[in-house]
Write an enzyme that holds these catalytic residues in place. Structure first.
Site, PDB file in Angstrom:
ATOM      1  N   SER A  45       0.502  -1.341   0.417  1.00 52.30           N
ATOM      2  CA  SER A  45       0.314  -0.820  -0.137  1.00 52.30           C
ATOM      3  C   SER A  45       0.917   1.170  -0.165  1.00 52.30           C
ATOM      4  O   SER A  45       1.967   1.041   0.532  1.00 52.30           O
ATOM      5  CB  SER A  45      -0.979   0.328   1.373  1.00 52.30           C
ATOM      6  OG  SER A  45      -0.187   0.254   2.854  1.00 52.30           O
ATOM      7  N   ASP A  46       0.241   2.415  -0.261  1.00 51.46           N
ATOM      8  CA  ASP A  46       0.896   3.690  -0.150  1.00 51.46           C
ATOM      9  C   ASP A  46       1.206   3.774   1.153  1.00 51.46           C
ATOM     10  O   ASP A  46       0.356   2.981   1.984  1.00 51.46           O
ATOM     11  CB  ASP A  46       0.392   4.739  -1.351  1.00 51.46           C
ATOM     12  CG  ASP A  46       1.728   5.888  -1.285  1.00 51.46           C
ATOM     13  OD1 ASP A  46       2.375   5.644  -0.212  1.00 51.46           O
ATOM     14  OD2 ASP A  46       1.235   6.876  -1.935  1.00 51.46           O
TER      15      ASP A  46
END
Ligand code: BGC
Length: 814
Positions: free
Chosen positions: A236-237
């Site tokens: 994920s960012d």
């Protein structure tokens, strides 16, 4: 859903080790592995011989787990610069160097490259992405990924997908039609997956068509893994994962940063409650273990690269990429290379170079060669005179020039429990990254103390960046003692990207050191799932009368044979976390250029920005050289090019033009949505459709010699282009091949880049560029059938020096 790992014997052996490791883990350990243990790493699982996997930004260097100037990194030119070389092989070499840097710093996965597109020139992270063209982006990105991974270090191609602007980036829902998604925004990711097999991908903050990207089952599981066969790991960012079940079902493997994420304990609980299938957790764990095995962290599994490649000289490569990226946009009366004689070097950025863009891409180089340093070294003694002329920094910035600072950490009783150097007045301690002897439990206050030696006399401004309680003292007097709160627009990274607040103005004398201190009572920010101590001392030089500064520069220009003006943006203009308000150069820089050009017809302007700026005076000056954010060796590379020791090799990866004429500009969502109403028409595709003339077209760049395009022969999917160097020096030409439907239809652009190749030749010699036309160049995404459709018919193969400077054509029927 797992992708299909390779079928080579070593891939199969690694996969067997991964399967065995997975089988040995219980649910809690598996759930734990999918969650960051801190800002940058995953937990080790000694029971299966798994060491902790460390990730780090970013595209132009490897910062490592410390966010500080104490641990320097090689800083390469900005991604826009790398793309301007139009050279995937050079991008590959950049990747090899970055793998070497990563290994040196104990980093296993590089959080790069950024392959979002230049949809609007207002995009704040434009400098960090490559191009407006998906094919150029994909080819540069594939070279980069192949290079990093050839050094045994993983990549996370980011931000999947349509993270093309920064405004409301955590919440925006980008509404993108299927054709634009496939033909533009997904295309670089697809090309990289196919050609470089990345070991990782990073899913973006934003939503696409109603679903946030960390939960986008269709785009991640069906398209990326299913259709394209991606077998890597989906990270994920930072703080993008919001729901346990949504993320697992959406194919997210790792939630970062930790320790508090939607994975870990909440994931184990969700499985036990029957909300999430354990097999979905296993799929994610398998992807993480495969990544760990590839980078050599899993006992019993052979790393993908057992021996690192030969060492690369980082400074030399940074300099080579910089000069190869500089775009000579205009060169009247052969103003460049410089003729022997005197030079007036003007502009604040000539002395305080802006070598990289702001945000997570920031690294701290051990040295920076400014244009002033570079030209001083290259020109004969006495040939160079410098004047500031105009300062783009109209605001406070993190303290830098003239400051010598240290940080002392105290506990609640006021005792010093640790110290650290903080040369540039900035503290960014994340997770366990604290000075020796200090823990978050014992840390109460951080005190920055030291001296400041002014370069100029006058009123100096001081300020504070960050949130919480601060006490600022300058020259023995407390100037501010109070609490600073974040702006209304809440971004959990405010301490990193927010604006500094001015707190004092103090009259100081050049050369006379004064004591400075900034004390901060640590307050852990909310909304960040980990402990972060982040703040900075900010400063601004005395503002001199701008007219006086310009007058001084004009006088210097008048007395010199050539005037070189360096104009620049600041990190309040181009950075992560916000978009740009306009494309104008900040401060009085436009006035400076005009005044200097009026005084000296031999005025050369060097534009030090990561992305397009308006150049309203461009036809009034002799030469315009676009130097991007040129990395740590930028000034040396600039001297190479200005003196003519090397040719400026760059070609524009993106159209440059004024905001008023730019066809696609909107970056601000309405009711949470940003509609990509322009469909497949961005960049040059849009400029051409609207019939607008930019300042400098896509592909443009002059170099120091001339080329004649002699012939193009197309045989099947291969175009052979013969060019001759008709100038008087050795040169390198980027031969660009565009594909144009003979019968234009409103659905497709007038033409698009099908391929390119670079050739070199001595004066008078010819060279042949061989360019393969990919099948995809002839296809469009059929929205009814949801598949690629080959568009038969007659096409012109248009070959030239830019999208508008087309020299020869051939017609083919397919
Ligand atoms: C950025 C990513 C970066 C991450 C970690 C995020 O805010 O969008 O590009 O890799 O932070 O620094």
């Amino acid at each position: 859903m797992a992708g299909t790992p390779g079928t080579l014997p070593q891939d199969l052996a690694r996969e067997a080790a991964v399967t065995a490791a997975l089988a040995a883990l219980d649910l809690d350990a598996k759930a734990r592995l999918l969650s960051g243990q801190d800002m940058w790493s995953l937990p080790a699982l000694p029971e299966i011989g798994l060491r902790s996997l460390v990730m780090s930004d970013g595209p132009i260097g490897v910062r490592g787990v410390r966010w500080s100037a104490d641990d320097p990194s090689v800083a390469l030119p900005s991604p826009t610069a790398l793309a301007a070389t139009w050279d995937p092989a050079l991008a590959r070499r950049a990747g090899v160097l970055l793998a070497q840097e990563a290994r040196r710093k104990g980093v296993h996965v590089l959080l790069a490259p950024t392959v979002n597109l230049h949809r609007s020139p207002l995009g704040g992270r434009h400098f960090e992405a490559y191009s407006e063209d998906p094919r150029l982006t994909g080819l540069i990105g594939a070279g980069y990924v192949a290079g990093v991974q050839s050094g045994g270090v993983g990549t996370t191609v980011k931000h999947f997908v349509a993270n093309d602007a920064e405004t409301d980036r955590f919440t925006v829902d980008n509404r993108v039609g299927a054709r634009a998604l496939r033909e533009l925004y997904l295309a670089p990711f697809e090309l990289i997956v196919e050609n470089a097999r990345p070991w990782g991908i990073m899913t973006a903050y934003n939503a696409v068509n109603g679903t946030t990207m960390t939960e986008h089952r269709h785009l991640v599981n069906e398209v990326l893994r299913g259709e394209w066969g991606f077998d890597g790991c989906n990270v994920s960012d930072w703080m993008a994962a919001r729901s346990t079940r949504g993320a697992v079902e959406g194919g997210l493997d790792i939630a970062m940063p930790g320790p508090d994420t939607v994975y870990g304990a909440p994931l184990a609980r969700a499985v036990r409650a029957g909300e999430v299938e354990e097999s979905a957790v296993d799929d994610a764990v398998r992807n993480v273990l495969r990544l760990a095995a590839r980078v050599g962290l899993l006992d019993g599994a052979e790393p993908a690269v057992p021996e690192p490649p030969a060492a690369v000289d980082g400074a030399a490569l940074a300099r080579e990429i910089a000069r190869r990226s500089f775009v000579l946009a205009r060169n009247e009366r052969a103003a460049l290379p410089l003729r022997p004689g005197t030079v007036a070097l003007l502009g604040a950025a000539a002395r305080d170079a802006r070598v990289l863009g702001g945000g997570s891409a920031t690294v701290f180089p051990a040295r920076v060669v400014s244009p002033l340093d570079g030209l001083t070294a290259a020109l004969p003694e006495g040939a160079l005179r410098y004047a500031v002329g105009a300062d783009p920094a109209t605001e406070l910035a993190v303290a830098d020039q003239g400051f010598t600072l240290r940080a002392s950490c105290r506990n609640a009783a006021g005792e010093v429990i640790g110290t650290a150097s903080a040369p540039n007045g900035q503290i960014q301690w994340m997770g366990a990254d604290l000075p020796e002897g200090v823990t978050h439990d014992t840390l109460h206050t951080v005190e920055l103390t030291g001296t400041f030696t002014p370069r100029d006399s006058g009123p100096h401004r001081f300020g504070v960046k960050g949130t919480g309680a601060f006490t600022l003292a300058v020259d023995g007097t407390v100037r501010f003692d109070g609490v600073q709160r974040p702006a209304d627009d809440f971004d959990p990274f405010e301490a990193f990207f927010g604006a500094p607040v001015e707190r004092a103005e103090v009259e100081l004398t050049a050369g006379a050191p004064v004591e400075v201190s900034l004390t901060h009572v640590v307050e852990l920010p909310e909304g960040i799932p980990m402990k972060v101590v982040a703040f900075a001392l900010a400063h601004q030089e005395p503002e001199r009368d701008p007219d006086e500064l310009i007058a001084e520069a004009v006088e210097a220009a008048r007395a010199a044979d050539t005037a070189v003006v360096v104009v620049a943006t600041t990190d309040r203009v181009e950075s992560e976390g916000f978009d740009r308000a306009d494309l104008a150069l900040p401060g009085r820089q436009d006035d400076l250029v005009r005044a200097v050009a009026a005084a000296n017809p031999n005025t050369v302007v060097v534009v030090n920005s990561g992305s397009p700026v308006e150049l309203p005076w461009r036809d009034e000056v002799a030469a315009v050289l676009l130097s991007w954010f040129p990395g740590q060796e930028g000034g040396a590379a600039l001297a190479d090019v200005l003196t003519g020791a090397h040719e400026p090799g760059g070609r524009l990866p993106t159209t440059w033009g004024p905001l008023s004429a730019a066809p696609v500009t909107r970056v601000t969502p309405e009711n949470g949505e940003l509609a990509y109403t322009e469909g497949v028409f961005i960049g040059y595709r849009a400029w051409e459709r609207q019939g607008r003339t930019p300042s400098y077209p896509f592909g443009h760049g002059l170099g120091y010699t001339d080329w004649t395009y002699e012939s193009v022969d197309v045989d099947g999917t291969t175009a052979r282009v013969r060019v001759r160097n008709t100038g008087d020096r050795q040169g390198r030409e980027v031969v660009q091949v565009y594909l144009a439907p003979a019968a234009p239809d409103g659905d497709r652009p007038h033409r698009w880049l099908a391929g390119f190749a670079a050739v070199e030749a001595a004066p008078g010699d010819h060279a042949e560029a061989v360019v393969t036309l990919p099948r995809r160049a002839f296809e469009i995404w059929d929205t009814t059938e949801s598949r690629w459709s080959f568009v038969k018919g007659s096409y012109e193969i248009q070959v030239g020096r830019s999208i508008t400077d087309r020299r020869i054509t051939a017609t083919i029927n397919v």
